[in-house]
Design a protein around this motif. Structure first.
Motif, short mmCIF file in Angstrom:
data_model
loop_
_atom_site.label_atom_id
_atom_site.label_comp_id
_atom_site.label_asym_id
_atom_site.label_seq_id
_atom_site.Cartn_x
_atom_site.Cartn_y
_atom_site.Cartn_z
N GLY A 19 33.19 32.79 37.94
CA GLY A 19 32.30 33.67 38.67
C GLY A 19 32.42 35.11 38.21
O GLY A 19 32.98 35.39 37.14
N ARG A 20 31.91 36.00 39.04
CA ARG A 20 31.84 37.42 38.67
C ARG A 20 32.33 38.29 39.81
O ARG A 20 32.30 37.88 40.96
N GLY A 58 40.42 40.45 37.47
CA GLY A 58 40.15 41.06 36.17
C GLY A 58 39.28 40.16 35.30
O GLY A 58 38.35 40.62 34.64
N VAL A 59 39.59 38.87 35.31
CA VAL A 59 38.78 37.91 34.55
C VAL A 59 37.37 37.87 35.11
O VAL A 59 36.38 37.90 34.35
N ARG A 60 37.23 37.80 36.43
CA ARG A 60 35.89 37.79 37.04
C ARG A 60 35.14 39.08 36.74
O ARG A 60 33.92 39.07 36.54
N ARG A 61 35.84 40.20 36.69
CA ARG A 61 35.21 41.49 36.37
C ARG A 61 34.69 41.48 34.94
O ARG A 61 33.59 41.95 34.66
N LEU A 62 35.46 40.92 34.01
CA LEU A 62 34.99 40.82 32.63
C LEU A 62 33.80 39.87 32.52
O LEU A 62 32.90 40.10 31.71
N HIS A 63 33.79 38.83 33.33
CA HIS A 63 32.64 37.93 33.35
C HIS A 63 31.39 38.68 33.79
O HIS A 63 30.30 38.38 33.33
N ASP A 64 31.54 39.66 34.67
CA ASP A 64 30.38 40.44 35.13
C ASP A 64 29.77 41.24 33.99
O ASP A 64 28.58 41.54 34.00
N ALA A 96 24.54 37.40 39.52
CA ALA A 96 25.15 38.69 39.84
C ALA A 96 25.84 38.61 41.20
O ALA A 96 25.33 37.97 42.12
N PRO A 97 27.03 39.24 41.33
CA PRO A 97 27.72 39.20 42.62
C PRO A 97 26.95 39.95 43.70
O PRO A 97 26.29 40.93 43.43
#
Length: 99
Positions: A19-20, A58-64, A96-97
């Motif tokens: 996810g994001r 952090g991983v979800r943020r990079l996915h965003d 998008a979140p």
């Protein structure tokens, strides 16, 4: 996303690497972990408990930003990516979140 909402969301998604995540979710949670980390003894224990969620967000943020989570291993470039505005629509990692 507010400070408290960010902390709740990150601990609810404790080890969710899919996810994001919005910038505010990542940076508020990072700030909370940073501040709590300076409290003697309790900060060390809390930092250990927050290790997996800080990596996951952090991983979800990079996915965003439509990047693979492995970019967390590149120290300089990942800071740039973590501060970048995420994609407004859907990307390879999902919708998008929600605010």
């Amino acid at each position: 996303m507010t400070f408290v909402d960010s902390i709740k969301t990150c601990f609810n998604k404790y080890a969710t690497f899919e996810g994001r995540a919005k910038r505010s979710e990542f940076w508020w949670f990072w700030l909370a972990c940073f501040v709590v980390g300076y409290v003697p003894v309790i900060g060390w224990i809390a930092s250990l408990g927050a290790l997996i969620p800080i990596i996951a967000v952090g991983v979800r943020r990079l996915h965003d930003t439509n990047h693979c989570g492995w970019w967390l291993l590149c120290p300089i470039y990942n800071i740039i990516l973590l501060a970048t505005i995420g994609d407004s629509g859907a990307n390879d990692y999902g919708e998008a979140p929600v605010e």
